[in-house]
Every structure is written in C-alpha cells, then in structure tokens.
Design a protein around this motif. Structure first.
Motif, PDB file in Angstrom:
ATOM      1  N   ARG A 103      34.864  49.427 118.384  1.00 17.63           N
ATOM      2  CA  ARG A 103      33.759  48.950 119.235  1.00 17.63           C
ATOM      3  C   ARG A 103      33.999  47.488 119.567  1.00 17.63           C
ATOM      4  NH1 ARG A 103      28.477  46.701 118.567  1.00 17.63           N
ATOM      5  NH2 ARG A 103      26.959  47.535 120.078  1.00 17.63           N
TER       6      ARG A 103
ATOM      7  N   SER B   8      32.310  43.935 121.153  1.00 18.86           N
ATOM      8  CA  SER B   8      31.019  43.282 121.395  1.00 18.86           C
ATOM      9  C   SER B   8      31.220  41.780 121.467  1.00 18.86           C
ATOM     10  CB  SER B   8      30.042  43.617 120.266  1.00 18.86           C
ATOM     11  OG  SER B   8      30.492  43.059 119.040  1.00 18.86           O
TER      12      SER B   8
ATOM     13  N   PRO C 183      27.060  44.842 123.039  1.00 24.13           N
ATOM     14  CA  PRO C 183      28.232  45.664 123.394  1.00 24.13           C
ATOM     15  C   PRO C 183      28.820  45.243 124.735  1.00 24.13           C
ATOM     16  CG  PRO C 183      26.209  46.920 123.689  1.00 24.13           C
ATOM     17  CD  PRO C 183      25.816  45.651 122.999  1.00 24.13           C
TER      18      PRO C 183
ATOM     19  N   SER D  97      36.447  50.282 127.182  1.00 20.24           N
ATOM     20  CA  SER D  97      35.253  50.541 126.364  1.00 20.24           C
ATOM     21  C   SER D  97      34.141  51.130 127.218  1.00 20.24           C
ATOM     22  CB  SER D  97      34.790  49.249 125.697  1.00 20.24           C
ATOM     23  OG  SER D  97      34.554  48.248 126.670  1.00 20.24           O
TER      24      SER D  97
ATOM     25  N   ASP E 122      28.498  51.483 125.445  1.00 20.90           N
ATOM     26  CA  ASP E 122      28.121  51.004 124.118  1.00 20.90           C
ATOM     27  C   ASP E 122      29.231  50.171 123.485  1.00 20.90           C
ATOM     28  OD1 ASP E 122      26.239  50.806 122.005  1.00 20.90           O
ATOM     29  OD2 ASP E 122      27.323  52.362 120.877  1.00 20.90           O
TER      30      ASP E 122
ATOM     31  N   ARG F 251      32.227  51.123 122.882  1.00 20.09           N
ATOM     32  CA  ARG F 251      33.117  51.912 122.025  1.00 20.09           C
ATOM     33  C   ARG F 251      34.369  52.371 122.782  1.00 20.09           C
ATOM     34  NH1 ARG F 251      30.584  52.560 117.387  1.00 20.09           N
ATOM     35  NH2 ARG F 251      28.297  52.421 117.349  1.00 20.09           N
TER      36      ARG F 251
ATOM     37  N   ASP G 144      36.588  47.237 114.847  1.00 15.00           N
ATOM     38  CA  ASP G 144      35.631  46.528 115.687  1.00 15.00           C
ATOM     39  C   ASP G 144      36.157  45.139 116.030  1.00 15.00           C
ATOM     40  OD1 ASP G 144      34.070  48.750 115.407  1.00 15.00           O
ATOM     41  OD2 ASP G 144      32.783  47.882 113.849  1.00 15.00           O
TER      42      ASP G 144
END
Length: 326
Positions: free
Chosen positions: A50, A52, A58, A85, A88, A90, A140
């Motif tokens: 993920r 962010s 995100p 991505s 969200d 991801r 992440d």
C-alpha cells in the motif's frame, strides 16, 4: 505451437497481451529435433502493498516498477513492467518467480523523456524475497513531495558535456533511475525530477566516457540540490559465463565496485537505442562504460551454481571477462 527457424536459446514471454504487467519470462534452450514438447509452469508468487503519504492518506495511480535482482532480462527494456496503485493506494504484483525483488515506487520510467514531472519522490525498496508459491504481504511505502537534483556535467577538458545520461543513487547505494531519462543539455546542465528527501550521489555517462560518483548531496522536500560531475575515459565490461565444459550459458550477472555499489542495470538513452537496434544477447552481457577502478563480478547460473571474479579497469575502451561456474 510455434515454428522456429533453428534450435538454440530463446526467451518466451507468457502474458495476456504485449506489455502485460504480470507477464512471465521463460529462458529456454531448444534442441535440434523435429518436435520439442515444452511445458511452462506459471509461478503464483505475489507481493502486496500500500502506498500513502506520511499522514496515511492513500495515493492512487502511483506506478510501482519491479525487477528481479541480479538477472539480465529483456523486461528491463519493457516500459510495461509496472502496476499502479488503486484508489485505496494498494498494489499487487502477480506471477512472481522465487527470487529477490527490487521495487521503485513512484518512478515514471520513460515519462521523463516526455516532460512528465512527478509530484512525489521515488522510493526504492530492495531485498524483498519471494519464495515458491508465497504471497508477501505488508510492503507498505510512504511517499513525500518530490525534490530536485540539478547540476552540470563536464568533460575531461572541463567544458560542458552535452547528451550525457545522468544516474542517481540513494543513500543505500541503489540506483533510482536505472533506465535514465535524465540527460545534460548543450550547456551540460541537467535536472533530475522526483527525488525523495534524503542523501544522493550522482554519476553520468556519454559514449565511452563515465564519471565517478559525486560527493553526497542532500535533497529536501520541494527544494533543489546542486551537484557537478566530470567525465573521464570509461570501459565497457563484456562478461561471458561458461559451464564446467566451457560452453557459454545464460546466467545472472552483477557488477559491484569496491564500495559495493551495483552497476548491473544502468542504461542510458544511447545504450538503450543500441540494444534496440543490435538486440539482446542471452549469453553475453555488457556493462558500462564504467569508471576506472576495482570491481567484482558475481555470477549465478540457471541451476543456482555461483562464481565471482575480480577485475580492474583502467580506462581502456573494452575489457572482456570470462567467468566459469563452479
């Protein structure tokens, strides 16, 4: 069924379409027989993560480029080897063979050739090991606003050098832009967009010239750091790998300098054009031009056998090195 003109080494790409981000590369050797049955087992390894901002917001539409570490691959020439991505933040990398992977999050590949300026700095994550049939979770990455590295490339005579490909390494010695879309103009000036906050070194290549790594420069969020590099005669290192019988074989090759920095996948615009016109060899790999100094060549064969060999370069145009697998 495929009809081939002759036996030999081939690379098959299995995917739903050209540039499929989950396409799988299979190096195969086809013997001289009328018909050859070949079964290909698609791997099912995956990496999940993920993206962010620092506050956890995100980030959608961020590219994630990925490569197998220490392996020569035609995928390094494929602009489609990335995913983006979702809403969200991801991302999922699918159909991964057992290997160690490097991810470049936020890198725009050839976008810089067309003036694409990223909003966020590129983050490099290396040493992500995927075992057979394994799903690696929780990779992440948090991104910061991009900074910039600006500077000048000089020739050995001290005059501005035009058309030099510029490469940037992060504080861990990892190349941020292995396919460099950053080059110097007629005044020797360049601008590298998309550096995350942190310390970097810079080097450049042009024809048979190369520079040493610059002194570290510190990039701050939204600001510009300045650096200057000077070109000198470099050497193209030509590596051939042979088995115990002296036959040339495919192998993964890494070239490290005495500081442990990897020079394996650096490709400037002129080198990219050369590969596209002359082709990609399965048994011969070329690196450079590399600045003078001591290097170590690490080789991994198709069956996992390894070898390493030191080499010293002193500015000659080309140096050939044969490495025999143990």
């Amino acid at each position: 069924a495929l009809k081939l003109d002759k036996p030999g080494d081939y690379t098959l790409i299995v995917g739903e379409r050209m540039g499929d981000e989950s396409g799988v590369e299979f190096p195969v050797s086809i013997p001289e027989v009328p018909t050859f049955a070949l079964d290909l087992a698609l791997p099912v390894g995956e990496i999940h993560g993920r993206i962010s901002t620092r506050d956890g917001t995100p980030l959608a539409g961020i590219p994630v480029n990925y490569e197998v570490e220490g392996r020569g691959s035609i995928f390094m020439l494929d602009m489609g080897r990335n995913v983006t991505s979702d809403d969200d933040g991801r991302f999922v990398l699918r159909r991964l063979k057992p290997a160690s992977y490097t991810l470049r999050v936020g890198a725009r590949n050839f976008g810089t050739f067309f003036g694409d300026k990223p909003n966020y700095g590129t983050v490099v994550r290396s040493g992500i090991v995927v075992k057979a049939d394994q799903i690696v979770e929780g990779v992440d990455v948090r991104l910061d606003a991009a900074g910039k590295i600006a500077g000048k490339v000089l020739g050995a005579d001290g005059k501005p050098a035009m058309g030099a490909s510029v490469f940037v390494r992060d504080n861990g010695g990892r190349i941020v832009n292995p396919l460099s879309g950053c080059s110097s103009n007629a005044d020797g000036v360049f601008e590298f967009e998309g550096a995350a906050p942190g310390a970097y070194t810079v080097s450049a290549r042009a024809d048979q010239l190369s520079s040493r790594e610059s002194a570290p420069v510190q990039v701050l969020e939204g600001q510009t750091a300045n650096v200057e590099v000077r070109l000198e005669p470099g050497t193209t290192l030509r590596v051939l790998v042979e088995d115990g019988d002296g036959k040339l074989v495919r192998a993964g090759v890494r070239v490290l300098d005495d500081a442990g920095r990897d020079f394996s996948n650096m490709l400037g615009q002129d080198a990219f054009e050369t590969v596209m016109t002359e082709g990609f060899s399965s048994t011969e790999q070329r690196f450079g031009p590399l600045p003078s100094g001591k290097y170590r060549v690490l080789v991994t064969g198709p069956d996992g056998a390894g070898a390493n060999k030191p080499v010293t370069l002193s500015g000659q145009d080309e140096r050939s090195l044969r490495v025999r697998l143990q």
